[in-house]
Motif scaffolding. Structure first.
Motif, PDB file in Angstrom:
ATOM      1  N   TRP B   9       0.841  -1.207   0.000  1.00 49.30           N
ATOM      2  CA  TRP B   9       0.000   0.000   0.000  1.00 49.30           C
ATOM      3  C   TRP B   9       0.877   1.258   0.000  1.00 49.30           C
ATOM      4  O   TRP B   9       0.605   2.221  -0.713  1.00 49.30           O
ATOM      5  CB  TRP B   9      -0.913   0.019   1.239  1.00 49.30           C
ATOM      6  N   ILE B  10       1.927   1.229   0.823  1.00 48.92           N
ATOM      7  CA  ILE B  10       2.835   2.382   0.899  1.00 48.92           C
ATOM      8  C   ILE B  10       3.458   2.634  -0.471  1.00 48.92           C
ATOM      9  O   ILE B  10       3.458   3.759  -0.975  1.00 48.92           O
ATOM     10  CB  ILE B  10       3.932   2.137   1.974  1.00 48.92           C
ATOM     11  N   SER B  11       3.965   1.570  -1.095  1.00 48.65           N
ATOM     12  CA  SER B  11       4.594   1.709  -2.404  1.00 48.65           C
ATOM     13  C   SER B  11       3.593   2.255  -3.421  1.00 48.65           C
ATOM     14  O   SER B  11       3.896   3.180  -4.185  1.00 48.65           O
ATOM     15  CB  SER B  11       5.125   0.336  -2.831  1.00 48.65           C
ATOM     16  N   LEU B  12       2.384   1.698  -3.421  1.00 52.90           N
ATOM     17  CA  LEU B  12       1.350   2.118  -4.378  1.00 52.90           C
ATOM     18  C   LEU B  12       1.021   3.605  -4.211  1.00 52.90           C
ATOM     19  O   LEU B  12       1.044   4.372  -5.181  1.00 52.90           O
ATOM     20  CB  LEU B  12       0.087   1.269  -4.167  1.00 52.90           C
ATOM     21  N   TYR B  41      13.205  18.252 -11.428  1.00 52.70           N
ATOM     22  CA  TYR B  41      11.975  17.766 -10.794  1.00 52.70           C
ATOM     23  C   TYR B  41      11.946  16.243 -10.732  1.00 52.70           C
ATOM     24  O   TYR B  41      11.461  15.664  -9.757  1.00 52.70           O
ATOM     25  CB  TYR B  41      10.738  18.288 -11.540  1.00 52.70           C
ATOM     26  N   LEU B  42      12.484  15.623 -11.770  1.00 55.30           N
ATOM     27  CA  LEU B  42      12.521  14.156 -11.793  1.00 55.30           C
ATOM     28  C   LEU B  42      13.400  13.635 -10.651  1.00 55.30           C
ATOM     29  O   LEU B  42      13.001  12.732  -9.899  1.00 55.30           O
ATOM     30  CB  LEU B  42      13.060  13.649 -13.139  1.00 55.30           C
ATOM     31  N   LEU B  43      14.593  14.247 -10.508  1.00 55.04           N
ATOM     32  CA  LEU B  43      15.502  13.824  -9.429  1.00 55.04           C
ATOM     33  C   LEU B  43      14.843  14.045  -8.067  1.00 55.04           C
ATOM     34  O   LEU B  43      14.930  13.197  -7.171  1.00 55.04           O
ATOM     35  CB  LEU B  43      16.825  14.597  -9.505  1.00 55.04           C
ATOM     36  N   MET B  44      14.154  15.191  -7.921  1.00 57.32           N
ATOM     37  CA  MET B  44      13.464  15.482  -6.661  1.00 57.32           C
ATOM     38  C   MET B  44      12.350  14.468  -6.404  1.00 57.32           C
ATOM     39  O   MET B  44      12.127  14.031  -5.271  1.00 57.32           O
ATOM     40  CB  MET B  44      12.883  16.905  -6.686  1.00 57.32           C
ATOM     41  N   SER B  45      11.658  14.076  -7.471  1.00 57.42           N
ATOM     42  CA  SER B  45      10.567  13.091  -7.328  1.00 57.42           C
ATOM     43  C   SER B  45      11.109  11.736  -6.897  1.00 57.42           C
ATOM     44  O   SER B  45      10.540  11.072  -6.028  1.00 57.42           O
ATOM     45  CB  SER B  45       9.812  12.939  -8.655  1.00 57.42           C
ATOM     46  N   VAL B  46      12.226  11.320  -7.522  1.00 60.21           N
ATOM     47  CA  VAL B  46      12.842  10.029  -7.160  1.00 60.21           C
ATOM     48  C   VAL B  46      13.281  10.062  -5.695  1.00 60.21           C
ATOM     49  O   VAL B  46      13.025   9.128  -4.927  1.00 60.21           O
ATOM     50  CB  VAL B  46      14.036   9.708  -8.091  1.00 60.21           C
ATOM     51  N   PHE B  88       5.793  -7.502 -15.105  1.00 56.19           N
ATOM     52  CA  PHE B  88       6.609  -7.693 -16.309  1.00 56.19           C
ATOM     53  C   PHE B  88       5.776  -7.446 -17.565  1.00 56.19           C
ATOM     54  O   PHE B  88       6.201  -6.748 -18.482  1.00 56.19           O
ATOM     55  CB  PHE B  88       7.195  -9.117 -16.318  1.00 56.19           C
ATOM     56  N   TYR B  89       4.562  -8.012 -17.600  1.00 55.54           N
ATOM     57  CA  TYR B  89       3.709  -7.835 -18.784  1.00 55.54           C
ATOM     58  C   TYR B  89       3.261  -6.379 -18.915  1.00 55.54           C
ATOM     59  O   TYR B  89       3.176  -5.849 -20.022  1.00 55.54           O
ATOM     60  CB  TYR B  89       2.510  -8.793 -18.723  1.00 55.54           C
ATOM     61  N   VAL B  90       2.966  -5.733 -17.783  1.00 49.50           N
ATOM     62  CA  VAL B  90       2.567  -4.325 -17.836  1.00 49.50           C
ATOM     63  C   VAL B  90       3.731  -3.487 -18.374  1.00 49.50           C
ATOM     64  O   VAL B  90       3.539  -2.621 -19.230  1.00 49.50           O
ATOM     65  CB  VAL B  90       2.135  -3.814 -16.430  1.00 49.50           C
ATOM     66  N   LEU B  91       4.940  -3.781 -17.902  1.00 49.06           N
ATOM     67  CA  LEU B  91       6.131  -3.051 -18.375  1.00 49.06           C
ATOM     68  C   LEU B  91       6.312  -3.235 -19.890  1.00 49.06           C
ATOM     69  O   LEU B  91       6.542  -2.270 -20.618  1.00 49.06           O
ATOM     70  CB  LEU B  91       7.372  -3.542 -17.630  1.00 49.06           C
ATOM     71  N   LEU B 122      10.160   5.845 -18.487  1.00 46.83           N
ATOM     72  CA  LEU B 122       9.985   6.017 -17.036  1.00 46.83           C
ATOM     73  C   LEU B 122       8.533   5.762 -16.646  1.00 46.83           C
ATOM     74  O   LEU B 122       8.257   5.078 -15.641  1.00 46.83           O
ATOM     75  CB  LEU B 122      10.409   7.434 -16.620  1.00 46.83           C
ATOM     76  N   ALA B 123       7.596   6.286 -17.437  1.00 48.98           N
ATOM     77  CA  ALA B 123       6.175   6.089 -17.147  1.00 48.98           C
ATOM     78  C   ALA B 123       5.838   4.596 -17.170  1.00 48.98           C
ATOM     79  O   ALA B 123       5.059   4.111 -16.332  1.00 48.98           O
ATOM     80  CB  ALA B 123       5.324   6.845 -18.168  1.00 48.98           C
ATOM     81  N   ALA B 124       6.451   3.855 -18.098  1.00 46.69           N
ATOM     82  CA  ALA B 124       6.202   2.413 -18.178  1.00 46.69           C
ATOM     83  C   ALA B 124       6.712   1.710 -16.916  1.00 46.69           C
ATOM     84  O   ALA B 124       6.048   0.826 -16.369  1.00 46.69           O
ATOM     85  CB  ALA B 124       6.878   1.836 -19.420  1.00 46.69           C
ATOM     86  N   VAL B 125       7.882   2.135 -16.431  1.00 43.52           N
ATOM     87  CA  VAL B 125       8.456   1.530 -15.216  1.00 43.52           C
ATOM     88  C   VAL B 125       7.557   1.838 -14.006  1.00 43.52           C
ATOM     89  O   VAL B 125       7.273   0.952 -13.185  1.00 43.52           O
ATOM     90  CB  VAL B 125       9.894   2.052 -14.974  1.00 43.52           C
ATOM     91  N   ILE B 126       7.093   3.085 -13.919  1.00 41.34           N
ATOM     92  CA  ILE B 126       6.216   3.471 -12.792  1.00 41.34           C
ATOM     93  C   ILE B 126       4.912   2.668 -12.857  1.00 41.34           C
ATOM     94  O   ILE B 126       4.442   2.149 -11.837  1.00 41.34           O
ATOM     95  CB  ILE B 126       5.893   4.991 -12.834  1.00 41.34           C
ATOM     96  N   LEU B 127       4.346   2.560 -14.064  1.00 44.79           N
ATOM     97  CA  LEU B 127       3.105   1.784 -14.233  1.00 44.79           C
ATOM     98  C   LEU B 127       3.300   0.337 -13.799  1.00 44.79           C
ATOM     99  O   LEU B 127       2.440  -0.241 -13.133  1.00 44.79           O
ATOM    100  CB  LEU B 127       2.675   1.806 -15.702  1.00 44.79           C
ATOM    101  N   ALA B 128       4.438  -0.250 -14.168  1.00 46.75           N
ATOM    102  CA  ALA B 128       4.733  -1.640 -13.807  1.00 46.75           C
ATOM    103  C   ALA B 128       4.836  -1.780 -12.288  1.00 46.75           C
ATOM    104  O   ALA B 128       4.334  -2.744 -11.703  1.00 46.75           O
ATOM    105  CB  ALA B 128       6.024  -2.098 -14.476  1.00 46.75           C
TER     106      ALA B 128
END
Lengths: 72, 144
Positions: B9-12, B41-46, B88-91, B122-128
Motif C-alpha cells: 500500500w505504501i509503495s502504491l 523535478y525528476l531527481l526530486m521526485s525520485v 513484467f507484462y505491464v512493463l 519512465l512512465a512504463a516503469v512506474i506503471l509496472a
C-alpha cells in the motif's frame, strides 16, 4: 478465485490439540498466521514440505490432515 | 493487515502520489516535457519517493515489529513472484505501446525527442511498479 480441490482438517486438529491458535501453529511450521488461515480456509495449497510440517505438529499422517476432493 | 500488504500500500500510494504529480505537471503544461527544470523535478521526485517509502515502512515496521521481522514464507514469496509476473507484462505493454505511440503518432512531437522517449520509458516503469503493488494487495485481500 477458484476453490482448491484439497480439503483439510486443520481447524478440527487445532481444536483437538487444546485449541491451538493459528499463530502457534504458524510459529511451529515457520509461516505467518495469515498463511495458516489461508491454508485452513482452502484458499492456498501449501507445498509438500509445509504440508508434512503441519501433519508432524499434530502427529498425524499427511492424508489425515489433507484430502483430495473430487471435482465432479 | 500483514506488514507486507501495508508495504505494498505504501509503495502504491507513494508512487501514484509522487509520480502522478510529476507526470501530471508535464501533461498539463506546468513543466516542459524536456529540459533541466524537468530533469531536476525528476531527481526530486525520485528522492521524495525513496525517502517517503523508507520513512513510512520504518513507521509500519515499528507498529508491527514481529510481523516485520519475520522472514517471508512460501505463500508470501509466491504472491510476490506472481505480482512480479504481472508487472513484467505491464512493463512490456506500456514500454512498447508508449514507443509505438511516440514513433507513429504526433502526440509527443514528430520525430519524438530523446528526453520524451526517456519519459515514456519512465512512465512504463512506474506503471509496472504500480501494477505490482496492486497485484500484491489484491492477492492479500483475497487471502490467497
Amino acid at each position: 478465485m477458484a476453490r482448491l480441490p484439497i480439503a483439510n482438517r486443520i481447524r478440527r486438529l487445532r481444536f483437538e490439540a487444546g485449541e491451538m491458535t493459528q499463530q502457534e501453529l504458524a510459529r511451529r511450521i515457520g509461516m505467518t498466521r495469515q498463511t495458516v488461515a489461508a491454508i485452513e480456509q482452502g484458499k492456498y495449497a501449501p507445498s509438500l514440505e509445509a504440508a508434512f510440517r503441519i501433519a508432524r505438529v499434530f502427529g498425524q499422517p499427511l492424508e489425515a490432515v489433507f484430502q483430495w476432493v473430487d471435482e465432479d | 493487515m500483514p506488514f507486507r500488504e501495508k508495504s505494498a500500500w505504501i509503495s502504491l500510494l507513494v508512487m501514484l502520489g509522487v509520480f502522478g504529480a510529476y507526470f501530471g505537471a508535464i501533461l498539463t503544461g506546468r513543466l516542459p516535457p524536456a529540459g533541466l527544470v524537468t530533469f531536476r523535478y525528476l531527481l526530486m521526485s525520485v528522492a521524495a519517493a525513496s525517502l517517503l517509502q523508507v520513512a513510512l515502512r520504518v513507521i509500519a515496521a515499528m507498529l508491527a515489529r514481529s510481523d516485520a521481522r519475520a522472514p517471508k514464507d512460501e505463500r508470501e514469496r509466491l504472491i510476490e513472484l506472481k505480482a512480479t509476473e504481472v508487472a513484467f507484462y505491464v512493463l512490456l505493454v506500456a514500454a512498447l505501446g508508449g514507443m509505438f505511440v511516440a514513433l507513429h503518432t504526433p502526440l509527443f512531437g514528430h520525430p519524438p525527442r530523446l528526453p520524451t522517449m526517456g519519459l515514456v520509458t519512465l512512465a512504463a516503469v512506474i506503471l509496472a511498479d504500480v501494477a505490482r503493488s496492486l497485484a500484491i494487495i489484491v492477492r492479500y485481500r483475497l487471502g490467497a
